[in-house]
Design a protein around this motif. Sequence first.
Motif, PDB file in Angstrom:
ATOM      1  N   ARG A  93       6.187  10.966   4.398  1.00 12.91           N
ATOM      2  CA  ARG A  93       6.304  11.560   5.729  1.00 12.91           C
ATOM      3  C   ARG A  93       6.341  13.086   5.704  1.00 12.91           C
ATOM      4  NH1 ARG A  93      11.822  10.813   8.924  1.00 12.91           N
ATOM      5  NH2 ARG A  93      10.737  12.400  10.119  1.00 12.91           N
ATOM      6  N   ASP A  94       6.226  13.693   4.519  1.00 15.18           N
ATOM      7  CA  ASP A  94       6.316  15.140   4.412  1.00 15.18           C
ATOM      8  C   ASP A  94       4.996  15.853   4.673  1.00 15.18           C
ATOM      9  OD1 ASP A  94       8.998  14.917   3.845  1.00 15.18           O
ATOM     10  OD2 ASP A  94       8.753  15.057   1.669  1.00 15.18           O
ATOM     11  N   TYR A  95       3.922  15.090   4.847  1.00 14.61           N
ATOM     12  CA  TYR A  95       2.595  15.670   5.102  1.00 14.61           C
ATOM     13  C   TYR A  95       2.001  14.967   6.312  1.00 14.61           C
ATOM     14  CZ  TYR A  95       3.433  17.222   0.345  1.00 14.61           C
ATOM     15  OH  TYR A  95       3.999  17.773  -0.765  1.00 14.61           O
TER      16      TYR A  95
ATOM     17  N   GLU B 250       1.132  10.473   9.712  1.00 13.65           N
ATOM     18  CA  GLU B 250       0.500   9.981  10.943  1.00 13.65           C
ATOM     19  C   GLU B 250      -0.394   8.770  10.706  1.00 13.65           C
ATOM     20  OE1 GLU B 250      -1.483  13.460  12.351  1.00 13.65           O
ATOM     21  OE2 GLU B 250       0.403  14.535  12.746  1.00 13.65           O
ATOM     22  N   SER B 251      -0.445   8.300   9.460  1.00 18.90           N
ATOM     23  CA  SER B 251      -1.279   7.141   9.137  1.00 18.90           C
ATOM     24  C   SER B 251      -0.587   5.821   9.427  1.00 18.90           C
ATOM     25  CB  SER B 251      -1.677   7.190   7.649  1.00 18.90           C
ATOM     26  OG  SER B 251      -2.456   8.335   7.375  1.00 18.90           O
ATOM     27  N   ASP B 252       0.684   5.876   9.829  1.00 18.18           N
ATOM     28  CA  ASP B 252       1.419   4.625  10.068  1.00 18.18           C
ATOM     29  C   ASP B 252       0.840   3.812  11.223  1.00 18.18           C
ATOM     30  OD1 ASP B 252       2.229   6.335  12.086  1.00 18.18           O
ATOM     31  OD2 ASP B 252       4.374   6.178  11.640  1.00 18.18           O
ATOM     32  N   ILE B 253       0.098   4.458  12.111  1.00 14.06           N
ATOM     33  CA  ILE B 253      -0.491   3.719  13.236  1.00 14.06           C
ATOM     34  C   ILE B 253      -1.695   2.882  12.798  1.00 14.06           C
ATOM     35  CG2 ILE B 253       0.279   5.444  14.924  1.00 14.06           C
ATOM     36  CD1 ILE B 253      -2.648   6.451  15.017  1.00 14.06           C
TER      37      ILE B 253
ATOM     38  N   ALA C 152       0.846  -1.197   0.000  1.00 12.07           N
ATOM     39  CA  ALA C 152       0.000   0.000   0.000  1.00 12.07           C
ATOM     40  C   ALA C 152       0.878   1.242   0.000  1.00 12.07           C
ATOM     41  CB  ALA C 152      -0.911   0.010   1.225  1.00 12.07           C
ATOM     42  N   VAL C 153       0.601   2.146  -0.928  1.00  9.83           N
ATOM     43  CA  VAL C 153       1.360   3.389  -1.039  1.00  9.83           C
ATOM     44  C   VAL C 153       0.429   4.558  -0.725  1.00  9.83           C
ATOM     45  CG1 VAL C 153       2.772   4.838  -2.533  1.00  9.83           C
ATOM     46  CG2 VAL C 153       2.775   2.349  -2.859  1.00  9.83           C
ATOM     47  N   MET C 154       0.783   5.320   0.308  1.00  9.26           N
ATOM     48  CA  MET C 154       0.001   6.514   0.676  1.00  9.26           C
ATOM     49  C   MET C 154       0.869   7.741   0.460  1.00  9.26           C
ATOM     50  SD  MET C 154      -2.311   7.195   4.037  1.00  9.26           S
ATOM     51  CE  MET C 154      -3.450   8.583   4.129  1.00  9.26           C
ATOM     52  N   LEU C 155       0.547   8.482  -0.582  1.00  9.89           N
ATOM     53  CA  LEU C 155       1.324   9.650  -0.983  1.00  9.89           C
ATOM     54  C   LEU C 155       0.882  10.897  -0.238  1.00  9.89           C
ATOM     55  CD1 LEU C 155       1.103   8.888  -4.813  1.00  9.89           C
ATOM     56  CD2 LEU C 155       3.077   8.458  -3.338  1.00  9.89           C
ATOM     57  N   MET C 156       1.305  12.038  -0.765  1.00 12.10           N
ATOM     58  CA  MET C 156       0.888  13.322  -0.218  1.00 12.10           C
ATOM     59  C   MET C 156      -0.628  13.350  -0.018  1.00 12.10           C
ATOM     60  SD  MET C 156      -0.609  16.399  -1.752  1.00 12.10           S
ATOM     61  CE  MET C 156       0.237  17.173  -3.111  1.00 12.10           C
TER      62      MET C 156
ATOM     63  N   LEU D 242       9.528  14.223  -7.058  1.00 10.09           N
ATOM     64  CA  LEU D 242      10.565  13.413  -6.413  1.00 10.09           C
ATOM     65  C   LEU D 242       9.962  12.550  -5.308  1.00 10.09           C
ATOM     66  CD1 LEU D 242      13.513  15.984  -6.203  1.00 10.09           C
ATOM     67  CD2 LEU D 242      13.247  14.076  -7.806  1.00 10.09           C
ATOM     68  N   GLU D 243       8.888  13.041  -4.677  1.00  9.70           N
ATOM     69  CA  GLU D 243       8.182  12.230  -3.674  1.00  9.70           C
ATOM     70  C   GLU D 243       7.583  10.990  -4.339  1.00  9.70           C
ATOM     71  OE1 GLU D 243       5.222  14.788  -2.047  1.00  9.70           O
ATOM     72  OE2 GLU D 243       6.649  16.416  -1.679  1.00  9.70           O
ATOM     73  N   ASN D 244       6.988  11.192  -5.518  1.00 11.61           N
ATOM     74  CA  ASN D 244       6.386  10.079  -6.248  1.00 11.61           C
ATOM     75  C   ASN D 244       7.446   9.103  -6.744  1.00 11.61           C
ATOM     76  OD1 ASN D 244       3.944  11.482  -5.911  1.00 11.61           O
ATOM     77  ND2 ASN D 244       4.275  12.634  -7.792  1.00 11.61           N
ATOM     78  N   VAL D 245       8.574   9.636  -7.184  1.00 12.72           N
ATOM     79  CA  VAL D 245       9.696   8.796  -7.609  1.00 12.72           C
ATOM     80  C   VAL D 245      10.176   7.924  -6.458  1.00 12.72           C
ATOM     81  CG1 VAL D 245      12.147   8.853  -8.242  1.00 12.72           C
ATOM     82  CG2 VAL D 245      10.499  10.255  -9.509  1.00 12.72           C
ATOM     83  N   CYS D 246      10.340   8.523  -5.285  1.00  8.41           N
ATOM     84  CA  CYS D 246      10.814   7.765  -4.112  1.00  8.41           C
ATOM     85  C   CYS D 246       9.848   6.636  -3.761  1.00  8.41           C
ATOM     86  CB  CYS D 246      10.992   8.700  -2.918  1.00  8.41           C
ATOM     87  SG  CYS D 246      12.439   9.777  -3.024  1.00  8.41           S
ATOM     88  N   ALA D 247       8.548   6.916  -3.821  1.00  7.21           N
ATOM     89  CA  ALA D 247       7.552   5.894  -3.508  1.00  7.21           C
ATOM     90  C   ALA D 247       7.606   4.755  -4.522  1.00  7.21           C
ATOM     91  CB  ALA D 247       6.156   6.519  -3.489  1.00  7.21           C
ATOM     92  N   ALA D 248       7.744   5.092  -5.795  1.00  9.28           N
ATOM     93  CA  ALA D 248       7.818   4.072  -6.836  1.00  9.28           C
ATOM     94  C   ALA D 248       9.080   3.238  -6.697  1.00  9.28           C
ATOM     95  CB  ALA D 248       7.767   4.730  -8.215  1.00  9.28           C
ATOM     96  N   VAL D 249      10.177   3.874  -6.347  1.00  8.91           N
ATOM     97  CA  VAL D 249      11.456   3.164  -6.173  1.00  8.91           C
ATOM     98  C   VAL D 249      11.342   2.122  -5.069  1.00  8.91           C
ATOM     99  CG1 VAL D 249      13.837   3.423  -5.347  1.00  8.91           C
ATOM    100  CG2 VAL D 249      12.955   4.961  -7.119  1.00  8.91           C
ATOM    101  N   ILE D 250      10.752   2.499  -3.939  1.00 10.16           N
ATOM    102  CA  ILE D 250      10.606   1.558  -2.826  1.00 10.16           C
ATOM    103  C   ILE D 250       9.681   0.402  -3.204  1.00 10.16           C
ATOM    104  CG2 ILE D 250       9.520   1.294  -0.556  1.00 10.16           C
ATOM    105  CD1 ILE D 250      12.316   2.213  -0.302  1.00 10.16           C
ATOM    106  N   ALA D 251       8.552   0.710  -3.821  1.00 13.82           N
ATOM    107  CA  ALA D 251       7.607  -0.344  -4.212  1.00 13.82           C
ATOM    108  C   ALA D 251       8.266  -1.327  -5.170  1.00 13.82           C
ATOM    109  CB  ALA D 251       6.368   0.274  -4.851  1.00 13.82           C
ATOM    110  N   ALA D 252       8.969  -0.811  -6.166  1.00 17.78           N
ATOM    111  CA  ALA D 252       9.642  -1.668  -7.142  1.00 17.78           C
ATOM    112  C   ALA D 252      10.738  -2.490  -6.486  1.00 17.78           C
ATOM    113  CB  ALA D 252      10.213  -0.819  -8.271  1.00 17.78           C
TER     114      ALA D 252
END
Length: 282
Positions: free
Chosen positions: A130-132, A137-140, A90-94, A192-202
Amino acid sequence: NLSPSPIIGVTGTKGKGTTATLIYEMLKKSFDSAPHQTVQGSAQDKHVYLGGNIGKPPLDFLDKLNPKSRVVLELSSFQLQDLTKSPHIAVMLMTTSEHLDYHKDVYEYVDAKRNILRFQKPSDFAIINRDYSASNESDIHTQAKIFKVTRKRECEKGCFVKDGKVVVSSKFSKETEIIKTKDILLPGKHNLENVCAAVIAATIVGVSKENIVKVLKTFKGLEHRLELVREIDGVKYYDDSFSTTPETAIAAIKSFKNPEIIILGGSSKGSDFRELGIVISN
């Protein structure tokens, strides 16, 4: 519940279409470049599918899926609101505020978004911006293994931007440079936030750094997302009509250093335009 394939779900106020497509392209590149030994198993019957809010109904390809397939879904708050099962990744972006003409308030909107995490198990993975505050705060709300993404600071376990580089880190290994930001074709610092999320998922799925980099060097973005339409007499015209909140309009404005003329319009959706007004006036 019906899919025999692992699902990567992507949500956020903005960026989910871009991120979902990046992940899809990275997986596809991995499958295509290694026909005899692809990620997580043999090549037979391995296919990648992209669907959801991006315009392709998952039911259109449901009967084509098998356990070796991979599915990437872009998920809106409307699609998540009644969800009772969360994706494997699960990817939760901005996440800020949106669709307040439909949702009772921002709390209901964010709560709907959190369903992408809420029903995960310890064997699942959560990738959180984590920038928003609303996303961070959704990690809980998840039992999954958590990775954070950020372009504003470093993080112990996840992907971040540092000294002009996209970097992956974990508690158990040193920082690994993936690509220099100047080599990423996709425009805009916010991307760059979206790139980072895609990099981790991949990376979680097993895509090689080489194939991740190939996509980042060639992927120019989606239609209507800060899309360069044409250059006439030295003036560049960009279409960012998918930017439907003040926050995303601000991100688009900050993507440029040169003087710019902005044409804004559309439904207000109960948004607060004060910060956008400050950015424009400056």
